[in-house]
Design a protein around this motif. Structure first.
Motif, PDB file in Angstrom:
ATOM      1  N   LEU A 156       1.560   9.248  -6.017  1.00  0.00           N
ATOM      2  CA  LEU A 156       2.081  10.593  -5.780  1.00  0.00           C
ATOM      3  C   LEU A 156       2.942  11.058  -6.941  1.00  0.00           C
ATOM      4  CD1 LEU A 156       3.110  10.589  -2.019  1.00  0.00           C
ATOM      5  CD2 LEU A 156       1.445  12.061  -3.106  1.00  0.00           C
ATOM      6  N   VAL A 157       3.811  10.193  -7.411  1.00  0.00           N
ATOM      7  CA  VAL A 157       4.702  10.560  -8.518  1.00  0.00           C
ATOM      8  C   VAL A 157       3.907  10.806  -9.794  1.00  0.00           C
ATOM      9  CG1 VAL A 157       6.556   9.710 -10.003  1.00  0.00           C
ATOM     10  CG2 VAL A 157       6.700   9.422  -7.525  1.00  0.00           C
ATOM     11  N   LEU A 215      -0.505   6.409   1.343  1.00  0.00           N
ATOM     12  CA  LEU A 215       0.787   6.432   2.010  1.00  0.00           C
ATOM     13  C   LEU A 215       0.623   6.519   3.521  1.00  0.00           C
ATOM     14  CD1 LEU A 215       3.815   6.505   1.268  1.00  0.00           C
ATOM     15  CD2 LEU A 215       3.670   8.977   1.390  1.00  0.00           C
ATOM     16  N   VAL A 216      -0.271   7.374   3.989  1.00  0.00           N
ATOM     17  CA  VAL A 216      -0.500   7.532   5.422  1.00  0.00           C
ATOM     18  C   VAL A 216      -1.126   6.274   6.022  1.00  0.00           C
ATOM     19  CG1 VAL A 216      -1.836   8.824   7.138  1.00  0.00           C
ATOM     20  CG2 VAL A 216      -0.622  10.033   5.336  1.00  0.00           C
ATOM     21  N   LEU A 245      -0.669   1.269   9.239  1.00  0.00           N
ATOM     22  CA  LEU A 245      -0.829  -0.179   9.339  1.00  0.00           C
ATOM     23  C   LEU A 245       0.515  -0.882   9.523  1.00  0.00           C
ATOM     24  CD1 LEU A 245      -3.553  -0.861   6.629  1.00  0.00           C
ATOM     25  CD2 LEU A 245      -3.818  -0.931   9.113  1.00  0.00           C
ATOM     26  N   ALA A 246       1.544  -0.390   8.874  1.00  0.00           N
ATOM     27  CA  ALA A 246       2.878  -0.989   9.028  1.00  0.00           C
ATOM     28  C   ALA A 246       3.406  -0.787  10.444  1.00  0.00           C
ATOM     29  CB  ALA A 246       3.831  -0.398   8.006  1.00  0.00           C
ATOM     30  N   MET A 291       0.825  -1.183   0.000  1.00  0.00           N
ATOM     31  CA  MET A 291       0.000   0.000   0.000  1.00  0.00           C
ATOM     32  C   MET A 291       0.874   1.253   0.000  1.00  0.00           C
ATOM     33  SD  MET A 291      -3.129   0.970   2.544  1.00  0.00           S
ATOM     34  CE  MET A 291      -4.083  -0.422   2.077  1.00  0.00           C
ATOM     35  N   ILE A 292       1.991   1.164   0.703  1.00  0.00           N
ATOM     36  CA  ILE A 292       2.901   2.304   0.734  1.00  0.00           C
ATOM     37  C   ILE A 292       3.495   2.542  -0.656  1.00  0.00           C
ATOM     38  CG2 ILE A 292       5.068   3.158   1.702  1.00  0.00           C
ATOM     39  CD1 ILE A 292       4.359   1.643   4.271  1.00  0.00           C
TER      40      ILE A 292
END
Length: 51
Positions: free
Chosen positions: A9-10, A28-29, A34-35, A1-2
């Motif tokens: 984003l890119v 990203l958030v 979660l990580a 997911m990250i």
């Protein structure tokens, strides 16, 4: 997911599409949260491991 969040984003930045930029930030958030929760040993959504 990250990784998906970073990719969006890119793409959103290069193509100047604001909705991709927003979705990328959200992913990203959420992925980072979660990580972190999974790394501390807490169960996330009833699961002991989150991949």
């Amino acid at each position: 997911m990250i990784i998906l969040g970073v990719v969006l984003l890119v793409i959103g930045f290069l193509a100047k599409i604001s909705i991709l930029w927003t979705i990328g930030i959200v992913l990203l958030v959420v992925g980072a949260i979660l990580a972190i929760l999974g790394g501390t040993g807490r169960r996330v959504g009833g699961r002991a491991h989150w991949y």
